[in-house]
Design a protein around this motif. Structure first.
Motif, PDB file in Angstrom:
ATOM      1  N   PHE A   4       0.725  -1.274   0.072  1.00 25.99           N
ATOM      2  CA  PHE A   4       0.169   0.088   0.046  1.00 25.99           C
ATOM      3  C   PHE A   4       0.651   1.196   0.077  1.00 25.99           C
ATOM      4  O   PHE A   4       0.589   2.049  -0.738  1.00 25.99           O
ATOM      5  CB  PHE A   4      -0.731   0.011   1.257  1.00 25.99           C
ATOM      6  N   ASN A   5       1.714   1.392   0.922  1.00 27.53           N
ATOM      7  CA  ASN A   5       2.724   2.615   1.053  1.00 27.53           C
ATOM      8  C   ASN A   5       3.511   2.610  -0.376  1.00 27.53           C
ATOM      9  O   ASN A   5       3.595   3.686  -0.537  1.00 27.53           O
ATOM     10  CB  ASN A   5       3.602   2.433   2.324  1.00 27.53           C
ATOM     11  N   TYR A   6       3.773   1.691  -0.771  1.00 27.11           N
ATOM     12  CA  TYR A   6       4.614   1.892  -2.021  1.00 27.11           C
ATOM     13  C   TYR A   6       3.827   2.200  -3.253  1.00 27.11           C
ATOM     14  O   TYR A   6       4.187   3.206  -3.717  1.00 27.11           O
ATOM     15  CB  TYR A   6       5.196   0.134  -2.289  1.00 27.11           C
ATOM     16  N   VAL A   7       2.427   1.869  -3.301  1.00 24.73           N
ATOM     17  CA  VAL A   7       1.721   2.468  -4.354  1.00 24.73           C
ATOM     18  C   VAL A   7       1.424   4.013  -4.207  1.00 24.73           C
ATOM     19  O   VAL A   7       1.290   4.666  -5.073  1.00 24.73           O
ATOM     20  CB  VAL A   7       0.400   1.665  -4.612  1.00 24.73           C
ATOM     21  N   VAL A   8       1.072   4.099  -2.881  1.00 28.88           N
ATOM     22  CA  VAL A   8       0.937   5.662  -2.500  1.00 28.88           C
ATOM     23  C   VAL A   8       1.982   6.455  -2.691  1.00 28.88           C
ATOM     24  O   VAL A   8       1.980   7.414  -3.446  1.00 28.88           O
ATOM     25  CB  VAL A   8       0.560   5.556  -1.007  1.00 28.88           C
ATOM     26  N   ARG A   9       3.194   6.197  -2.656  1.00 29.85           N
ATOM     27  CA  ARG A   9       4.286   6.978  -2.915  1.00 29.85           C
ATOM     28  C   ARG A   9       4.658   7.077  -4.298  1.00 29.85           C
ATOM     29  O   ARG A   9       4.977   7.975  -4.913  1.00 29.85           O
ATOM     30  CB  ARG A   9       5.626   6.151  -2.356  1.00 29.85           C
ATOM     31  N   PRO A  34      -0.842  10.361   4.830  1.00 30.97           N
ATOM     32  CA  PRO A  34      -0.240  10.360   3.631  1.00 30.97           C
ATOM     33  C   PRO A  34      -1.067  10.439   2.489  1.00 30.97           C
ATOM     34  O   PRO A  34      -0.789  10.933   1.673  1.00 30.97           O
ATOM     35  CB  PRO A  34       0.370   8.745   3.511  1.00 30.97           C
ATOM     36  N   ILE A  35      -2.232   9.990   2.634  1.00 29.38           N
ATOM     37  CA  ILE A  35      -3.281  10.356   1.821  1.00 29.38           C
ATOM     38  C   ILE A  35      -3.845  11.709   1.549  1.00 29.38           C
ATOM     39  O   ILE A  35      -3.778  12.232   0.520  1.00 29.38           O
ATOM     40  CB  ILE A  35      -4.601   9.324   1.813  1.00 29.38           C
ATOM     41  N   LYS A  36      -3.742  12.318   2.454  1.00 28.00           N
ATOM     42  CA  LYS A  36      -4.112  14.024   2.408  1.00 28.00           C
ATOM     43  C   LYS A  36      -3.196  14.496   1.731  1.00 28.00           C
ATOM     44  O   LYS A  36      -3.077  15.493   1.019  1.00 28.00           O
ATOM     45  CB  LYS A  36      -4.367  14.160   3.878  1.00 28.00           C
ATOM     46  N   GLU A  37      -1.796  14.234   2.117  1.00 29.56           N
ATOM     47  CA  GLU A  37      -0.564  14.728   1.616  1.00 29.56           C
ATOM     48  C   GLU A  37      -0.734  14.403   0.026  1.00 29.56           C
ATOM     49  O   GLU A  37      -0.330  15.263  -0.938  1.00 29.56           O
ATOM     50  CB  GLU A  37       0.546  14.439   1.890  1.00 29.56           C
ATOM     51  N   LEU A  38      -0.968  13.156  -0.485  1.00 25.73           N
ATOM     52  CA  LEU A  38      -0.948  13.012  -1.693  1.00 25.73           C
ATOM     53  C   LEU A  38      -2.147  13.791  -2.723  1.00 25.73           C
ATOM     54  O   LEU A  38      -1.951  14.275  -3.671  1.00 25.73           O
ATOM     55  CB  LEU A  38      -1.226  11.387  -1.950  1.00 25.73           C
ATOM     56  N   LEU A  39      -3.332  13.779  -1.836  1.00 26.17           N
ATOM     57  CA  LEU A  39      -4.261  14.588  -2.656  1.00 26.17           C
ATOM     58  C   LEU A  39      -3.947  16.235  -2.648  1.00 26.17           C
ATOM     59  O   LEU A  39      -4.318  16.667  -3.565  1.00 26.17           O
ATOM     60  CB  LEU A  39      -5.610  14.498  -1.773  1.00 26.17           C
ATOM     61  N   GLN A  40      -3.204  16.641  -1.825  1.00 30.40           N
ATOM     62  CA  GLN A  40      -2.901  18.165  -1.743  1.00 30.40           C
ATOM     63  C   GLN A  40      -1.807  18.297  -2.782  1.00 30.40           C
ATOM     64  O   GLN A  40      -1.824  19.369  -3.685  1.00 30.40           O
ATOM     65  CB  GLN A  40      -2.374  18.512  -0.474  1.00 30.40           C
ATOM     66  N   THR A  41      -0.848  17.301  -3.018  1.00 27.65           N
ATOM     67  CA  THR A  41       0.218  17.456  -4.271  1.00 27.65           C
ATOM     68  C   THR A  41      -0.419  17.391  -5.401  1.00 27.65           C
ATOM     69  O   THR A  41      -0.215  18.115  -6.335  1.00 27.65           O
ATOM     70  CB  THR A  41       1.095  16.301  -4.027  1.00 27.65           C
ATOM     71  N   LEU A  42      -1.568  16.431  -5.486  1.00 32.10           N
ATOM     72  CA  LEU A  42      -2.293  16.225  -6.901  1.00 32.10           C
ATOM     73  C   LEU A  42      -2.902  17.369  -7.147  1.00 32.10           C
ATOM     74  O   LEU A  42      -3.011  17.690  -8.312  1.00 32.10           O
ATOM     75  CB  LEU A  42      -3.061  14.953  -6.859  1.00 32.10           C
ATOM     76  N   TYR A  43      -3.706  17.968  -6.124  1.00 33.53           N
ATOM     77  CA  TYR A  43      -4.552  19.248  -6.402  1.00 33.53           C
ATOM     78  C   TYR A  43      -3.551  20.466  -6.784  1.00 33.53           C
ATOM     79  O   TYR A  43      -3.998  21.304  -7.883  1.00 33.53           O
ATOM     80  CB  TYR A  43      -5.348  19.481  -5.193  1.00 33.53           C
ATOM     81  N   VAL A  44      -2.580  20.529  -6.284  1.00 31.27           N
ATOM     82  CA  VAL A  44      -1.380  21.491  -6.588  1.00 31.27           C
ATOM     83  C   VAL A  44      -1.029  21.609  -8.020  1.00 31.27           C
ATOM     84  O   VAL A  44      -0.819  22.518  -8.747  1.00 31.27           O
ATOM     85  CB  VAL A  44      -0.376  21.817  -5.550  1.00 31.27           C
ATOM     86  N   GLU A 103      13.731   5.584   2.455  1.00 36.20           N
ATOM     87  CA  GLU A 103      12.370   4.823   2.340  1.00 36.20           C
ATOM     88  C   GLU A 103      12.551   3.383   2.403  1.00 36.20           C
ATOM     89  O   GLU A 103      13.631   2.797   2.076  1.00 36.20           O
ATOM     90  CB  GLU A 103      11.888   4.974   0.846  1.00 36.20           C
ATOM     91  N   GLN A 104      11.731   2.687   3.161  1.00 40.82           N
ATOM     92  CA  GLN A 104      11.570   1.440   3.286  1.00 40.82           C
ATOM     93  C   GLN A 104      10.449   0.772   3.048  1.00 40.82           C
ATOM     94  O   GLN A 104       9.395   1.147   3.706  1.00 40.82           O
ATOM     95  CB  GLN A 104      12.284   1.046   4.736  1.00 40.82           C
ATOM     96  N   TYR A 105      10.197  -0.385   2.456  1.00 46.30           N
ATOM     97  CA  TYR A 105       8.650  -0.849   2.006  1.00 46.30           C
ATOM     98  C   TYR A 105       8.832  -2.375   2.085  1.00 46.30           C
ATOM     99  O   TYR A 105       9.941  -3.165   1.978  1.00 46.30           O
ATOM    100  CB  TYR A 105       8.521  -0.625   0.433  1.00 46.30           C
ATOM    101  N   SER A 106       7.567  -2.943   2.778  1.00 48.13           N
ATOM    102  CA  SER A 106       7.661  -4.496   2.678  1.00 48.13           C
ATOM    103  C   SER A 106       7.659  -5.145   1.495  1.00 48.13           C
ATOM    104  O   SER A 106       8.434  -6.284   1.448  1.00 48.13           O
ATOM    105  CB  SER A 106       6.311  -4.727   3.543  1.00 48.13           C
ATOM    106  N   ASP A 107       7.013  -4.512   0.523  1.00 46.85           N
ATOM    107  CA  ASP A 107       7.411  -5.482  -0.828  1.00 46.85           C
ATOM    108  C   ASP A 107       7.289  -4.306  -2.015  1.00 46.85           C
ATOM    109  O   ASP A 107       6.543  -3.168  -1.819  1.00 46.85           O
ATOM    110  CB  ASP A 107       5.892  -6.119  -1.094  1.00 46.85           C
ATOM    111  N   THR A 108       8.213  -4.575  -2.902  1.00 48.82           N
ATOM    112  CA  THR A 108       8.282  -3.521  -3.922  1.00 48.82           C
ATOM    113  C   THR A 108       8.498  -4.400  -5.230  1.00 48.82           C
ATOM    114  O   THR A 108       8.420  -5.448  -5.123  1.00 48.82           O
ATOM    115  CB  THR A 108       9.838  -3.099  -3.576  1.00 48.82           C
ATOM    116  N   LEU A 109       8.528  -3.511  -6.312  1.00 46.05           N
ATOM    117  CA  LEU A 109       8.648  -4.154  -7.733  1.00 46.05           C
ATOM    118  C   LEU A 109      10.107  -4.411  -7.899  1.00 46.05           C
ATOM    119  O   LEU A 109      11.061  -3.542  -7.350  1.00 46.05           O
ATOM    120  CB  LEU A 109       8.165  -2.962  -8.717  1.00 46.05           C
ATOM    121  N   HIS A 110      10.393  -5.459  -8.720  1.00 43.31           N
ATOM    122  CA  HIS A 110      11.625  -5.705  -8.905  1.00 43.31           C
ATOM    123  C   HIS A 110      12.021  -5.736 -10.400  1.00 43.31           C
ATOM    124  O   HIS A 110      10.984  -5.895 -11.039  1.00 43.31           O
ATOM    125  CB  HIS A 110      11.876  -7.253  -8.147  1.00 43.31           C
TER     126      HIS A 110
END
Length: 357
Positions: free
Chosen positions: A121-126, A167-177, A310-317
Protein backbone atom coordinates in the motif's frame (compact mmCIF):
# COMPACT_ATOMS: atom_id res chain seq x y z
CA UNK A 1 -7.55 -6.57 -49.57
CA UNK A 2 -11.35 -6.85 -49.51
CA UNK A 3 -13.47 -4.11 -48.01
CA UNK A 4 -15.09 -5.57 -44.90
CA UNK A 5 -16.96 -2.52 -43.70
CA UNK A 6 -20.53 -1.51 -44.42
CA UNK A 7 -20.73 0.09 -47.86
CA UNK A 8 -23.25 2.90 -48.12
CA UNK A 9 -23.85 2.01 -51.78
CA UNK A 10 -25.14 -1.47 -50.94
CA UNK A 11 -28.90 -2.03 -50.63
CA UNK A 12 -28.84 -2.65 -46.88
CA UNK A 13 -31.88 -2.95 -44.61
CA UNK A 14 -34.52 -0.49 -43.58
CA UNK A 15 -37.45 -0.35 -41.18
CA UNK A 16 -40.90 -0.09 -42.71
CA UNK A 17 -43.94 1.12 -40.80
CA UNK A 18 -47.00 -1.09 -41.46
CA UNK A 19 -50.41 -1.54 -39.89
CA UNK A 20 -49.05 -4.43 -37.79
CA UNK A 21 -46.06 -2.41 -36.59
CA UNK A 22 -42.47 -1.89 -37.67
CA UNK A 23 -40.84 -4.52 -39.88
CA UNK A 24 -37.31 -4.87 -41.21
CA UNK A 25 -37.15 -5.31 -45.01
CA UNK A 26 -34.54 -5.18 -47.73
CA UNK A 27 -34.63 -3.96 -51.28
CA UNK A 28 -34.50 -7.59 -52.48
CA UNK A 29 -37.69 -8.32 -50.58
CA UNK A 30 -39.29 -5.28 -52.12
CA UNK A 31 -38.35 -6.41 -55.66
CA UNK A 32 -39.61 -9.95 -55.08
CA UNK A 33 -42.92 -8.85 -53.55
CA UNK A 34 -43.99 -6.48 -56.32
CA UNK A 35 -47.75 -6.38 -56.65
CA UNK A 36 -50.43 -4.30 -58.31
CA UNK A 37 -51.29 -2.65 -55.03
CA UNK A 38 -47.74 -1.37 -54.72
CA UNK A 39 -48.06 0.51 -58.03
CA UNK A 40 -51.38 1.96 -56.93
CA UNK A 41 -49.88 3.24 -53.70
CA UNK A 42 -46.58 4.50 -55.09
CA UNK A 43 -46.94 8.00 -53.77
CA UNK A 44 -48.04 6.77 -50.36
CA UNK A 45 -45.09 4.36 -50.08
CA UNK A 46 -42.70 7.06 -51.18
CA UNK A 47 -43.88 9.25 -48.32
CA UNK A 48 -43.62 6.29 -45.96
CA UNK A 49 -40.08 5.53 -47.18
CA UNK A 50 -38.96 9.09 -46.56
CA UNK A 51 -40.45 8.97 -43.10
CA UNK A 52 -38.89 5.57 -42.44
CA UNK A 53 -35.49 6.80 -43.62
CA UNK A 54 -35.52 9.76 -41.26
CA UNK A 55 -36.75 7.65 -38.36
CA UNK A 56 -34.14 4.97 -38.99
CA UNK A 57 -31.39 7.59 -38.89
CA UNK A 58 -32.83 8.88 -35.64
CA UNK A 59 -32.97 5.41 -34.09
CA UNK A 60 -29.37 4.68 -35.19
CA UNK A 61 -28.11 7.88 -33.60
CA UNK A 62 -30.05 7.16 -30.39
CA UNK A 63 -28.62 3.64 -30.23
CA UNK A 64 -25.06 4.94 -30.70
CA UNK A 65 -25.62 7.57 -28.01
CA UNK A 66 -26.94 4.96 -25.55
CA UNK A 67 -23.90 2.77 -26.26
CA UNK A 68 -21.53 5.69 -25.72
CA UNK A 69 -23.22 6.65 -22.46
CA UNK A 70 -22.98 3.06 -21.28
CA UNK A 71 -19.25 3.03 -22.01
CA UNK A 72 -18.77 6.32 -20.17
CA UNK A 73 -20.62 5.05 -17.12
CA UNK A 74 -18.44 1.94 -17.02
CA UNK A 75 -15.12 3.76 -17.21
CA UNK A 76 -14.35 2.91 -13.59
CA UNK A 77 -14.22 -0.77 -14.46
CA UNK A 78 -10.61 -1.57 -15.48
CA UNK A 79 -10.59 -2.98 -18.99
CA UNK A 80 -6.80 -3.14 -19.34
CA UNK A 81 -4.59 -6.12 -18.64
CA UNK A 82 -3.89 -7.29 -15.12
CA UNK A 83 -0.48 -8.91 -15.26
CA UNK A 84 1.98 -9.87 -12.56
CA UNK A 85 4.99 -8.99 -14.72
CA UNK A 86 5.71 -7.05 -17.91
CA UNK A 87 8.59 -6.91 -20.36
CA UNK A 88 10.27 -3.49 -20.43
CA UNK A 89 11.78 -2.86 -23.86
CA UNK A 90 13.43 0.49 -24.55
CA UNK A 91 14.09 0.20 -28.26
CA UNK A 92 12.90 -1.34 -31.53
CA UNK A 93 14.24 -4.69 -32.63
CA UNK A 94 13.33 -7.23 -35.28
CA UNK A 95 11.16 -9.03 -32.75
CA UNK A 96 9.60 -6.00 -31.08
CA UNK A 97 8.70 -2.58 -32.37
CA UNK A 98 8.45 0.45 -30.12
CA UNK A 99 9.15 0.74 -26.42
CA UNK A 100 7.36 0.38 -23.09
CA UNK A 101 6.19 3.66 -21.58
CA UNK A 102 5.36 4.63 -18.03
CA UNK A 103 1.66 4.77 -18.85
CA UNK A 104 1.71 1.28 -20.37
CA UNK A 105 3.46 -0.17 -17.33
CA UNK A 106 1.06 1.65 -15.02
CA UNK A 107 -1.91 0.15 -16.89
CA UNK A 108 -0.67 -3.41 -17.23
CA UNK A 109 0.68 -3.96 -13.72
CA UNK A 110 -2.08 -4.84 -11.30
CA UNK A 111 -2.00 -1.84 -8.96
CA UNK A 112 -5.71 -2.24 -8.14
CA UNK A 113 -4.94 -5.46 -6.29
CA UNK A 114 -1.69 -4.06 -4.89
CA UNK A 115 -3.46 -1.39 -2.84
CA UNK A 116 -5.44 -4.12 -1.06
CA UNK A 117 -2.19 -5.64 0.19
CA UNK A 118 -0.87 -3.95 3.34
CA UNK A 119 2.73 -4.62 2.32
CA UNK A 120 2.36 -2.80 -1.01
CA UNK A 121 0.00 0.00 0.00
CA UNK A 122 2.66 2.56 0.99
CA UNK A 123 4.67 1.71 -2.12
CA UNK A 124 1.75 2.43 -4.44
CA UNK A 125 0.85 5.63 -2.57
CA UNK A 126 4.41 6.93 -2.90
CA UNK A 127 4.37 6.05 -6.61
CA UNK A 128 1.10 7.94 -7.09
CA UNK A 129 2.63 10.95 -5.34
CA UNK A 130 5.69 10.98 -7.60
CA UNK A 131 3.50 10.74 -10.71
CA UNK A 132 1.33 13.59 -9.44
CA UNK A 133 4.35 15.85 -8.99
CA UNK A 134 5.84 15.67 -12.48
CA UNK A 135 4.80 12.64 -14.56
CA UNK A 136 1.05 13.05 -14.92
CA UNK A 137 1.25 14.86 -18.32
CA UNK A 138 3.43 12.06 -19.72
CA UNK A 139 0.70 9.47 -19.18
CA UNK A 140 -1.71 8.54 -21.93
CA UNK A 141 -5.41 9.27 -21.67
CA UNK A 142 -6.18 5.72 -20.55
CA UNK A 143 -3.38 5.82 -17.98
CA UNK A 144 -4.61 9.16 -16.60
CA UNK A 145 -8.10 7.73 -16.23
CA UNK A 146 -6.64 4.63 -14.59
CA UNK A 147 -4.67 6.87 -12.23
CA UNK A 148 -7.81 8.61 -11.00
CA UNK A 149 -9.66 5.30 -10.61
CA UNK A 150 -6.86 3.82 -8.48
CA UNK A 151 -6.74 7.03 -6.43
CA UNK A 152 -10.46 6.76 -5.74
CA UNK A 153 -10.01 3.17 -4.54
CA UNK A 154 -7.17 4.27 -2.27
CA UNK A 155 -9.37 6.96 -0.68
CA UNK A 156 -12.22 4.49 -0.20
CA UNK A 157 -9.87 2.00 1.47
CA UNK A 158 -8.57 4.67 3.85
CA UNK A 159 -12.10 5.78 4.74
CA UNK A 160 -13.14 2.19 5.42
CA UNK A 161 -10.03 1.06 7.30
CA UNK A 162 -9.41 4.42 9.07
CA UNK A 163 -5.67 4.01 8.59
CA UNK A 164 -2.93 5.90 6.69
CA UNK A 165 -4.97 9.10 6.67
CA UNK A 166 -2.06 11.56 6.71
CA UNK A 167 -0.14 10.24 3.63
CA UNK A 168 -3.36 10.23 1.59
CA UNK A 169 -4.06 13.84 2.59
CA UNK A 170 -0.57 14.79 1.43
CA UNK A 171 -1.08 12.89 -1.82
CA UNK A 172 -4.37 14.65 -2.56
CA UNK A 173 -2.88 18.05 -1.76
CA UNK A 174 0.10 17.40 -4.05
CA UNK A 175 -2.17 16.25 -6.87
CA UNK A 176 -4.51 19.22 -6.50
CA UNK A 177 -1.64 21.74 -6.61
CA UNK A 178 -0.23 20.05 -9.73
CA UNK A 179 -3.60 20.02 -11.48
CA UNK A 180 -4.14 23.71 -10.72
CA UNK A 181 -1.04 24.48 -12.76
CA UNK A 182 -1.73 21.94 -15.49
CA UNK A 183 -5.33 22.98 -16.11
CA UNK A 184 -4.15 26.51 -16.91
CA UNK A 185 -2.06 25.06 -19.76
CA UNK A 186 -4.82 22.92 -21.29
CA UNK A 187 -4.31 24.58 -24.67
CA UNK A 188 -0.74 23.29 -24.77
CA UNK A 189 -1.77 19.60 -24.81
CA UNK A 190 -0.60 19.05 -21.26
CA UNK A 191 -3.54 16.91 -20.13
CA UNK A 192 -5.62 14.56 -22.26
CA UNK A 193 -9.34 15.22 -22.34
CA UNK A 194 -11.78 18.04 -21.99
CA UNK A 195 -11.07 20.71 -19.39
CA UNK A 196 -14.51 20.12 -17.85
CA UNK A 197 -13.50 16.52 -17.07
CA UNK A 198 -10.44 17.68 -15.15
CA UNK A 199 -12.39 20.38 -13.34
CA UNK A 200 -14.83 17.68 -12.24
CA UNK A 201 -11.90 15.52 -11.05
CA UNK A 202 -10.50 18.44 -9.08
CA UNK A 203 -13.89 18.85 -7.42
CA UNK A 204 -13.76 15.16 -6.49
CA UNK A 205 -10.32 15.70 -4.93
CA UNK A 206 -11.68 18.53 -2.79
CA UNK A 207 -14.59 16.32 -1.77
CA UNK A 208 -12.22 13.51 -0.78
CA UNK A 209 -10.13 15.94 1.27
CA UNK A 210 -13.23 17.09 3.11
CA UNK A 211 -14.25 13.50 3.82
CA UNK A 212 -10.80 12.75 5.25
CA UNK A 213 -10.90 15.91 7.38
CA UNK A 214 -14.29 14.92 8.78
CA UNK A 215 -13.25 11.32 9.41
CA UNK A 216 -13.88 10.21 12.99
CA UNK A 217 -11.64 7.37 14.14
CA UNK A 218 -13.76 4.79 15.93
CA UNK A 219 -12.45 3.50 19.23
CA UNK A 220 -11.75 -0.27 19.08
CA UNK A 221 -14.33 -2.40 20.83
CA UNK A 222 -11.83 -4.92 22.18
CA UNK A 223 -11.50 -4.97 25.97
CA UNK A 224 -8.07 -6.64 26.08
CA UNK A 225 -4.69 -5.16 26.99
CA UNK A 226 -3.78 -1.87 25.29
CA UNK A 227 -0.51 -0.07 24.71
CA UNK A 228 -0.94 1.96 27.89
CA UNK A 229 -1.18 -1.22 29.97
CA UNK A 230 2.26 -2.46 28.86
CA UNK A 231 5.46 -1.77 30.81
CA UNK A 232 7.47 1.30 29.85
CA UNK A 233 10.30 -0.81 28.40
CA UNK A 234 7.94 -2.55 25.99
CA UNK A 235 6.33 0.77 25.05
CA UNK A 236 9.73 2.19 24.16
CA UNK A 237 10.52 -0.94 22.17
CA UNK A 238 7.32 -0.47 20.15
CA UNK A 239 8.07 3.23 19.59
CA UNK A 240 11.46 2.34 18.18
CA UNK A 241 9.67 0.50 15.35
CA UNK A 242 8.10 3.74 14.12
CA UNK A 243 10.03 5.33 11.25
CA UNK A 244 8.20 8.68 11.12
CA UNK A 245 8.67 11.32 13.80
CA UNK A 246 5.18 12.66 13.22
CA UNK A 247 3.78 9.32 14.35
CA UNK A 248 5.72 9.68 17.59
CA UNK A 249 4.30 13.16 18.15
CA UNK A 250 0.76 11.89 17.54
CA UNK A 251 1.35 8.98 19.90
CA UNK A 252 2.58 11.31 22.60
CA UNK A 253 -0.70 13.24 22.48
CA UNK A 254 -2.71 10.20 23.59
CA UNK A 255 -1.89 10.49 27.28
CA UNK A 256 0.74 12.18 29.50
CA UNK A 257 2.54 8.86 30.18
CA UNK A 258 3.15 8.19 26.48
CA UNK A 259 3.99 11.86 25.94
CA UNK A 260 6.84 11.61 28.43
CA UNK A 261 8.19 8.48 26.72
CA UNK A 262 8.14 10.08 23.27
CA UNK A 263 10.53 12.78 24.53
CA UNK A 264 13.27 10.21 25.03
CA UNK A 265 16.48 11.58 23.47
CA UNK A 266 17.75 8.13 22.46
CA UNK A 267 14.53 7.53 20.52
CA UNK A 268 15.00 10.66 18.38
CA UNK A 269 18.72 10.00 18.00
CA UNK A 270 18.00 6.62 16.42
CA UNK A 271 15.49 8.24 14.10
CA UNK A 272 18.08 10.77 12.92
CA UNK A 273 20.72 8.12 12.40
CA UNK A 274 18.27 5.91 10.52
CA UNK A 275 17.13 8.50 7.98
CA UNK A 276 20.19 10.73 7.57
CA UNK A 277 23.94 10.33 7.17
CA UNK A 278 26.56 11.46 9.66
CA UNK A 279 27.63 14.25 7.34
CA UNK A 280 24.10 15.59 7.10
CA UNK A 281 23.70 15.43 10.88
CA UNK A 282 26.95 17.32 11.47
CA UNK A 283 25.75 20.15 9.25
CA UNK A 284 22.56 20.61 11.28
CA UNK A 285 23.76 20.28 14.87
CA UNK A 286 21.60 21.94 17.52
CA UNK A 287 22.81 22.21 21.12
CA UNK A 288 20.64 23.10 24.11
CA UNK A 289 21.58 25.41 26.96
CA UNK A 290 22.69 22.41 28.99
CA UNK A 291 25.16 21.39 26.27
CA UNK A 292 23.08 18.44 25.00
CA UNK A 293 22.11 17.76 21.40
CA UNK A 294 18.49 18.50 20.60
CA UNK A 295 17.78 15.34 18.59
CA UNK A 296 14.06 16.00 18.24
CA UNK A 297 14.56 19.50 16.81
CA UNK A 298 17.40 18.23 14.64
CA UNK A 299 15.15 15.53 13.20
CA UNK A 300 12.49 17.95 11.97
CA UNK A 301 15.14 20.39 10.72
CA UNK A 302 16.85 17.60 8.77
CA UNK A 303 13.47 16.47 7.42
CA UNK A 304 12.98 19.87 5.80
CA UNK A 305 16.42 19.76 4.17
CA UNK A 306 16.91 16.12 3.13
CA UNK A 307 14.63 13.29 2.00
CA UNK A 308 13.82 10.43 4.33
CA UNK A 309 15.07 6.92 3.89
CA UNK A 310 12.37 4.84 2.23
CA UNK A 311 11.63 1.31 3.33
CA UNK A 312 8.83 -0.91 2.01
CA UNK A 313 7.68 -4.40 2.87
CA UNK A 314 7.14 -5.36 -0.76
CA UNK A 315 8.43 -3.60 -3.87
CA UNK A 316 8.63 -4.05 -7.60
CA UNK A 317 11.72 -5.87 -8.85
CA UNK A 318 13.53 -5.65 -12.16
CA UNK A 319 15.43 -8.49 -13.80
CA UNK A 320 18.49 -7.14 -15.63
CA UNK A 321 18.87 -10.35 -17.62
CA UNK A 322 15.43 -10.61 -19.24
CA UNK A 323 14.27 -6.98 -18.66
CA UNK A 324 11.11 -8.00 -16.85
CA UNK A 325 9.39 -5.91 -14.18
CA UNK A 326 7.54 -7.93 -11.54
CA UNK A 327 6.40 -7.98 -7.91
CA UNK A 328 8.64 -9.54 -5.30
CA UNK A 329 6.43 -12.52 -4.41
CA UNK A 330 5.58 -13.43 -8.01
CA UNK A 331 7.75 -15.44 -10.38
CA UNK A 332 8.67 -14.49 -13.91
CA UNK A 333 9.97 -16.57 -16.85
CA UNK A 334 13.68 -15.89 -16.30
CA UNK A 335 16.23 -17.77 -18.45
CA UNK A 336 19.29 -16.94 -16.30
CA UNK A 337 21.15 -19.66 -14.42
CA UNK A 338 20.91 -17.69 -11.17
CA UNK A 339 17.82 -15.46 -11.35
CA UNK A 340 18.34 -13.98 -7.88
CA UNK A 341 21.68 -12.43 -8.87
CA UNK A 342 19.99 -10.59 -11.77
CA UNK A 343 17.15 -9.16 -9.70
CA UNK A 344 17.25 -5.65 -8.24
CA UNK A 345 14.69 -3.97 -6.00
CA UNK A 346 13.13 -0.77 -7.33
CA UNK A 347 12.05 2.12 -5.17
CA UNK A 348 9.17 4.27 -6.46
CA UNK A 349 11.68 6.80 -7.81
CA UNK A 350 13.66 4.01 -9.52
CA UNK A 351 10.43 2.84 -11.14
CA UNK A 352 9.90 6.33 -12.55
CA UNK A 353 13.53 6.58 -13.72
CA UNK A 354 13.26 3.24 -15.49
CA UNK A 355 11.10 4.88 -18.17
CA UNK A 356 13.21 8.01 -18.70
CA UNK A 357 14.45 7.44 -22.25
Amino acid sequence: MPFLGQDWRSPGQSWVKTEDGWKKTTTDDKNNNVSVDSFCKAEQEECFNKENLLLSFGYDMAAKKRKKDLMNNNTKVPYFHREKWIYVHKGSTKERHGYCTLGEAFNRLDFCTAIKDTRRFNYVVRLLELIAKSKLPSLSGVAQKNYMNILERVVRKVLDDQQNVRPIKELLQTLYVSLCGLVQDMGKSVLVGNINIWVHRMENILQWQQQLDNLQINRPTSTGMTLIDLPASLQLNIMQRLSDGRDLVSLGQVCPELGALTEDRLLWKRLCQYHFTDRQIRKRLMVSDKGQLEWKKMYFKLSRCYPHREQYSDTLHFCTHCHILFWKDTNHPCTANNPESCTTSLSPQDFINLFNF
